[in-house]
Enzyme design. Sequence first.
Site, PDB file in Angstrom:
ATOM      1  N   ASP A 299      46.540 -12.791  70.509  1.00  0.00           N
ATOM      2  CA  ASP A 299      46.570 -13.779  69.907  1.00  0.00           C
ATOM      3  C   ASP A 299      45.144 -14.405  69.050  1.00  0.00           C
ATOM      4  O   ASP A 299      45.063 -15.135  68.401  1.00  0.00           O
ATOM      5  CB  ASP A 299      47.413 -14.973  70.403  1.00  0.00           C
ATOM      6  CG  ASP A 299      48.887 -14.802  70.257  1.00  0.00           C
ATOM      7  OD1 ASP A 299      49.197 -13.491  69.658  1.00  0.00           O
ATOM      8  OD2 ASP A 299      49.453 -15.454  71.133  1.00  0.00           O
TER       9      ASP A 299
ATOM     10  N   ARG B  76      52.589 -23.056  61.501  1.00  0.00           N
ATOM     11  CA  ARG B  76      53.605 -22.639  62.416  1.00  0.00           C
ATOM     12  C   ARG B  76      52.818 -22.853  63.578  1.00  0.00           C
ATOM     13  O   ARG B  76      53.789 -23.144  64.831  1.00  0.00           O
ATOM     14  CB  ARG B  76      53.947 -21.040  62.373  1.00  0.00           C
ATOM     15  CG  ARG B  76      54.912 -20.771  60.904  1.00  0.00           C
ATOM     16  CD  ARG B  76      55.371 -19.384  61.181  1.00  0.00           C
ATOM     17  NE  ARG B  76      55.880 -19.092  62.294  1.00  0.00           N
ATOM     18  CZ  ARG B  76      56.302 -17.814  62.910  1.00  0.00           C
ATOM     19  NH1 ARG B  76      56.122 -16.924  62.115  1.00  0.00           N
ATOM     20  NH2 ARG B  76      57.048 -17.734  63.972  1.00  0.00           N
TER      21      ARG B  76
ATOM     22  N   LYS C 168      51.912 -24.126  71.759  1.00  0.00           N
ATOM     23  CA  LYS C 168      53.259 -23.773  71.175  1.00  0.00           C
ATOM     24  C   LYS C 168      54.033 -22.851  72.007  1.00  0.00           C
ATOM     25  O   LYS C 168      55.213 -22.952  72.146  1.00  0.00           O
ATOM     26  CB  LYS C 168      52.626 -23.244  69.977  1.00  0.00           C
ATOM     27  CG  LYS C 168      53.953 -22.242  69.066  1.00  0.00           C
ATOM     28  CD  LYS C 168      53.579 -21.471  67.759  1.00  0.00           C
ATOM     29  CE  LYS C 168      52.878 -19.932  68.083  1.00  0.00           C
ATOM     30  NZ  LYS C 168      53.879 -19.132  68.215  1.00  0.00           N
ATOM     31  N   ASN C 169      53.357 -21.849  72.562  1.00  0.00           N
ATOM     32  CA  ASN C 169      54.001 -20.834  73.144  1.00  0.00           C
ATOM     33  C   ASN C 169      54.661 -20.959  74.597  1.00  0.00           C
ATOM     34  O   ASN C 169      55.264 -20.519  75.426  1.00  0.00           O
ATOM     35  CB  ASN C 169      53.352 -19.567  73.161  1.00  0.00           C
ATOM     36  CG  ASN C 169      53.112 -18.807  72.029  1.00  0.00           C
ATOM     37  OD1 ASN C 169      53.824 -19.185  70.871  1.00  0.00           O
ATOM     38  ND2 ASN C 169      52.255 -17.923  71.921  1.00  0.00           N
TER      39      ASN C 169
ATOM     40  N   ARG D 280      58.833  -5.254  67.015  1.00  0.00           N
ATOM     41  CA  ARG D 280      58.937  -5.929  68.177  1.00  0.00           C
ATOM     42  C   ARG D 280      60.479  -5.971  68.893  1.00  0.00           C
ATOM     43  O   ARG D 280      61.200  -6.983  68.744  1.00  0.00           O
ATOM     44  CB  ARG D 280      58.534  -7.393  68.063  1.00  0.00           C
ATOM     45  CG  ARG D 280      56.975  -7.684  67.477  1.00  0.00           C
ATOM     46  CD  ARG D 280      56.648  -9.037  66.984  1.00  0.00           C
ATOM     47  NE  ARG D 280      56.503  -9.923  68.153  1.00  0.00           N
ATOM     48  CZ  ARG D 280      56.513 -11.160  67.996  1.00  0.00           C
ATOM     49  NH1 ARG D 280      56.397 -11.711  66.783  1.00  0.00           N
ATOM     50  NH2 ARG D 280      56.158 -12.004  69.022  1.00  0.00           N
TER      51      ARG D 280
ATOM     52  N   CYS E  93      58.271  -7.723  62.087  1.00  0.00           N
ATOM     53  CA  CYS E  93      57.540  -8.846  61.533  1.00  0.00           C
ATOM     54  C   CYS E  93      56.261  -8.268  61.246  1.00  0.00           C
ATOM     55  O   CYS E  93      55.864  -7.162  61.284  1.00  0.00           O
ATOM     56  CB  CYS E  93      57.554 -10.036  62.406  1.00  0.00           C
ATOM     57  SG  CYS E  93      56.498  -9.870  63.838  1.00  0.00           S
TER      58      CYS E  93
HETATM   59  N1  EPU Z   1      58.162  -5.224  73.964  1.00  0.00           N
HETATM   60  C1  EPU Z   1      59.101  -4.309  74.087  1.00  0.00           C
HETATM   61  N2  EPU Z   1      60.364  -4.433  74.531  1.00  0.00           N
HETATM   62  C2  EPU Z   1      60.599  -5.731  74.718  1.00  0.00           C
HETATM   63  C3  EPU Z   1      59.952  -6.994  74.433  1.00  0.00           C
HETATM   64  C4  EPU Z   1      58.467  -6.633  74.077  1.00  0.00           C
HETATM   65  O1  EPU Z   1      58.523  -3.100  74.099  1.00  0.00           O
HETATM   66  O2  EPU Z   1      61.924  -6.243  74.865  1.00  0.00           O
HETATM   67  C5  EPU Z   1      56.601  -5.041  73.750  1.00  0.00           C
HETATM   68  C6  EPU Z   1      56.004  -5.655  72.364  1.00  0.00           C
HETATM   69  O3  EPU Z   1      56.462  -5.014  71.082  1.00  0.00           O
HETATM   70  C7  EPU Z   1      54.789  -5.692  72.604  1.00  0.00           C
HETATM   71  C8  EPU Z   1      54.546  -6.101  74.074  1.00  0.00           C
HETATM   72  O4  EPU Z   1      55.947  -5.414  74.729  1.00  0.00           O
HETATM   73  O5  EPU Z   1      54.315  -4.561  72.441  1.00  0.00           O
HETATM   74  C9  EPU Z   1      54.642  -7.632  74.291  1.00  0.00           C
HETATM   75  O6  EPU Z   1      55.384  -8.352  73.682  1.00  0.00           O
HETATM   76  P1  EPU Z   1      55.904  -9.663  74.313  1.00  0.00           P
HETATM   77  O7  EPU Z   1      57.426  -9.604  74.454  1.00  0.00           O
HETATM   78  O8  EPU Z   1      55.060 -10.165  75.428  1.00  0.00           O
HETATM   79  O9  EPU Z   1      55.778 -10.694  72.850  1.00  0.00           O
HETATM   80  P2  EPU Z   1      56.588 -12.032  72.823  1.00  0.00           P
HETATM   81  O10 EPU Z   1      56.869 -12.437  73.971  1.00  0.00           O
HETATM   82  O11 EPU Z   1      57.614 -11.477  71.511  1.00  0.00           O
HETATM   83  C10 EPU Z   1      54.645 -13.615  72.971  1.00  0.00           C
HETATM   84  C11 EPU Z   1      53.982 -14.858  72.136  1.00  0.00           C
HETATM   85  C12 EPU Z   1      53.081 -13.959  70.855  1.00  0.00           C
HETATM   86  C13 EPU Z   1      52.232 -13.193  71.557  1.00  0.00           C
HETATM   87  C14 EPU Z   1      52.727 -12.196  72.618  1.00  0.00           C
HETATM   88  C15 EPU Z   1      51.880 -11.410  73.439  1.00  0.00           C
HETATM   89  C16 EPU Z   1      55.591 -16.529  72.084  1.00  0.00           C
HETATM   90  C17 EPU Z   1      56.962 -17.512  71.378  1.00  0.00           C
HETATM   91  N3  EPU Z   1      55.188 -15.646  71.539  1.00  0.00           N
HETATM   92  O12 EPU Z   1      55.511 -12.886  71.942  1.00  0.00           O
HETATM   93  O13 EPU Z   1      52.699 -15.080  70.055  1.00  0.00           O
HETATM   94  O14 EPU Z   1      51.199 -12.612  70.573  1.00  0.00           O
HETATM   95  O15 EPU Z   1      53.712 -12.791  73.573  1.00  0.00           O
HETATM   96  O16 EPU Z   1      51.084 -12.139  74.090  1.00  0.00           O
HETATM   97  O17 EPU Z   1      55.214 -16.829  73.302  1.00  0.00           O
HETATM   98  C18 EPU Z   1      51.696 -15.913  68.319  1.00  0.00           C
HETATM   99  O18 EPU Z   1      51.786 -17.046  69.006  1.00  0.00           O
HETATM  100  O19 EPU Z   1      50.993 -15.858  67.087  1.00  0.00           O
HETATM  101  C19 EPU Z   1      52.446 -14.796  68.783  1.00  0.00           C
HETATM  102  C20 EPU Z   1      52.772 -13.902  68.092  1.00  0.00           C
END
Ligand code: EPU
Length: 425
Positions: A308, A400, A22-23, A122, A117
């Site tokens: 995850d 999802r 998915k990701n 986030r 969320c």
């Molecule tokens: N963060 C910041 N600032 C930002 C972005 C992130 O402080 O601008 C922080 C977040 O709050 C968190 C950490 O950095 O503490 C990592 O977040 P990240 O941005 O890597 O998460 P994401 O890209 O929003 C993806 C996956 C998530 C998975 C996370 C961590 C997708 C679509 N989503 O989210 O997947 O948990 O990486 O590996 O790729 C899931 O599939 O259930 C899911 C939530």
Amino acid sequence: MDYFQISGGKRLRGTVEINGAKNAALPIMAATILCEGEVVLHNVPDLADVRTMEHLLNKLGVSTSHEAGGTVRLEVKDEMNCHADYDLVRRMRASICTMGPLLAKRRKAQVSMPGGCAIGDRPIDLHIAGLQALGADAELVSGDMVLKAKRLTGTELFLGGPFGSTVTGTANILMASVLAEGRTVIESAACEPEVIDLANFLNACGAQISGQGSPRITVEGVKELSGCEYTIIPDRIEAGTFIIAGAITNGEIRLKRCRLEHLLAVVDRLRQVGVNIEREGDEIVVSSSRRLEPTTITSQPYPGFPTDLQAQMTALLCLADGNSMVTEKIYPDRFMHVAELNRLGAKLRKEGPTVIVQGVKRLIGAPVMASDLRASAALLLAGLVAKGETQVNRVYHIDRGYEKIERKLRGLGADIERLNRPTEE
Ligand code: EPU
């Protein structure tokens, strides 16, 4: 509203096929905004989130069509609309992956700011800072982040934040920088296999990206990207969830189409708990001893233990012989499953970003409430082994991210049914 009715206690046996990730699929679908000509993606999972991304792309002028077996064809037909609205972004955060490609290709991106969320706060500050470093102007207008740039220029930028790098942030900067003028160096880039898959897809379309999979990614900007044919990697989180399903039911299962090298931190912890995981040809065989050992888990960015799979692993450790500790270093509030697992007889105590798991002899079925995708998967796993009947409510969270999970589990011998009740409080 659908719910799962599970009668626990069946040992799982048999073979299960893992779907595409998915990701990886979601940002790669968003990246088609950058391409001239048709993109053909194989191994795209059939999930609610994938359909939401398709719907968003259709609104953004990208045509999509499906063929049997997970093939999706995508092609940009109209570049007028640059607005990913609140209605879709609030349903799926991954909608923000359209920000980088819209900005790079259409010079403007208007993307609703995602709110909080179920797994916590986030922010997207790192995405915005990265795009600004490439030359974008950013402004918040009525809850939408509006980014504009006459042109993007390659630069050196640092993408680390308080919790490590950002997966979709790295994706956005990658997608923006492939069409920027000159060289971009992304320092503290996310190393997740899904980021590598996106970079490999972009390269197949003509981008010049190197270093993907390491914390330093270099991008040499190109004038345009073409379409291509590409196969999405297998979903390591779905695979990990099934491995834990085999382990928690003391079963013996085989996984097909899964890449063990993406799960080494998980395999390491599971072996410590007493789960046997072996590669046999291109299959993975999982079996477990009756007695599970306690352990310590800390979620970390890849290649560390994935956040995850934290909830699912916690469900397994509920039944270990002794005390375990589970610490969340990515989302310190990602513990919605704790109170629900306790309803099944688990002994979990949350202290800050850590949960202390006191192993119990057995779990006892009860109605429980899913809160987010992975927490729901953890409740389902607990239900598979709990004595008696468990109802997992609000399964739309599971839909999802897991394709036909109840059918796959039934194929392995689980007693699980999807039922529907007209309304739910
Ligand atoms: N963060 C910041 N600032 C930002 C972005 C992130 O402080 O601008 C922080 C977040 O709050 C968190 C950490 O950095 O503490 C990592 O977040 P990240 O941005 O890597 O998460 P994401 O890209 O929003 C993806 C996956 C998530 C998975 C996370 C961590 C997708 C679509 N989503 O989210 O997947 O948990 O990486 O590996 O790729 C899931 O599939 O259930 C899911 C939530």
